[in-house]
Scaffold this motif. Structure first.
Motif, mmCIF file in Angstrom:
data_model
loop_
_atom_site.group_PDB
_atom_site.id
_atom_site.type_symbol
_atom_site.label_atom_id
_atom_site.label_comp_id
_atom_site.label_asym_id
_atom_site.label_seq_id
_atom_site.Cartn_x
_atom_site.Cartn_y
_atom_site.Cartn_z
ATOM 1 N N VAL A 92 0.831 -1.203 0.000
ATOM 2 C CA VAL A 92 0.000 0.000 0.000
ATOM 3 C C VAL A 92 0.862 1.248 0.000
ATOM 4 C CG1 VAL A 92 -1.676 1.322 1.345
ATOM 5 C CG2 VAL A 92 -1.875 -1.166 1.199
ATOM 6 N N THR A 93 1.816 1.298 0.906
ATOM 7 C CA THR A 93 2.655 2.481 1.057
ATOM 8 C C THR A 93 3.923 2.115 1.794
ATOM 9 O OG1 THR A 93 2.694 4.805 1.756
ATOM 10 C CG2 THR A 93 1.586 3.245 3.217
ATOM 11 N N GLU A 94 4.843 3.041 1.805
ATOM 12 C CA GLU A 94 6.084 2.899 2.554
ATOM 13 C C GLU A 94 6.602 4.292 2.864
ATOM 14 O OE1 GLU A 94 8.717 0.868 -0.123
ATOM 15 O OE2 GLU A 94 9.351 2.731 -1.069
ATOM 16 N N ALA A 95 7.402 4.378 3.910
ATOM 17 C CA ALA A 95 8.049 5.641 4.258
ATOM 18 C C ALA A 95 9.209 5.329 5.181
ATOM 19 C CB ALA A 95 7.080 6.591 4.951
ATOM 20 N N VAL A 96 10.133 6.258 5.253
ATOM 21 C CA VAL A 96 11.235 6.173 6.197
ATOM 22 C C VAL A 96 10.906 7.130 7.342
ATOM 23 C CG1 VAL A 96 13.690 6.553 6.566
ATOM 24 C CG2 VAL A 96 12.894 5.560 4.404
ATOM 25 N N PHE A 97 10.826 6.585 8.557
ATOM 26 C CA PHE A 97 10.558 7.369 9.768
ATOM 27 C C PHE A 97 11.844 7.450 10.573
ATOM 28 C CE2 PHE A 97 6.314 6.589 8.574
ATOM 29 C CZ PHE A 97 5.421 7.205 9.432
ATOM 30 N N VAL A 98 12.079 8.600 11.183
ATOM 31 C CA VAL A 98 13.227 8.770 12.074
ATOM 32 C C VAL A 98 12.696 8.998 13.483
ATOM 33 C CG1 VAL A 98 15.291 10.112 12.608
ATOM 34 C CG2 VAL A 98 14.604 9.769 10.210
#
Length: 137
Positions: free
Chosen positions: A110-116
């Motif tokens: 569905v989606t992806e992201a890089v979180f810090v």
């Protein structure tokens, strides 16, 4: 489509959370709100980051958000987290969301992201991450 999607057609990392998309989480067209999905990703990432940080963490950045398909009501969403980088007090996590369609039994990204995330103490100040001894990344 991102580099992650092209390189890895299956979920990467560990399963951190599963949620069923409900009608209250949809817009007028019956699709899940993007903001609701980001909130669920943040919760999945916080669970992983706080375990690795052995305590409180704060989300400080979200990078490379990509939505690939809409999410329909009733979809079972799986949130996978993978550590990309570990700093003195920070963790960069790739968070992927996969949907299992209950009717077709098809699994799609569905989606992806890089979180810090940054480890913080009781006063809200940055603190070092604990040593890796015995902790899994």
């Amino acid at each position: 489509m991102s580099d992650f999607e092209q390189d890895h057609p299956l979920p990467q990392g560990e399963l951190a959370r599963q949620v069923t998309a409900l009608p209250r989480d949809t817009n007028g067209f019956g699709d899940i709100y993007g903001g609701w999905l980001v909130e669920q990703m943040d919760q999945a990432g916080t669970a992983t980051a706080s375990r690795l940080a052995a305590g409180r963490v704060a989300t400080v950045a979200i990078d490379r958000m990509t939505f690939m398909i809409p999410v329909a009501v009733g979809s079972q969403l799986s949130f996978h987290t993978q550590v990309l980088d570990r700093g003195r007090s920070s963790l960069r996590l790739l968070i992927e969301v996969w949907s299992d369609d209950p009717l077709s039994r098809e699994q799609r990204k569905v989606t992806e992201a890089v979180f810090v995330f940054v480890a913080i103490d009781g006063s809200g100040r940055t603190r070092p991450l604990p040593p890796l001894n015995g902790l899994r990344d």
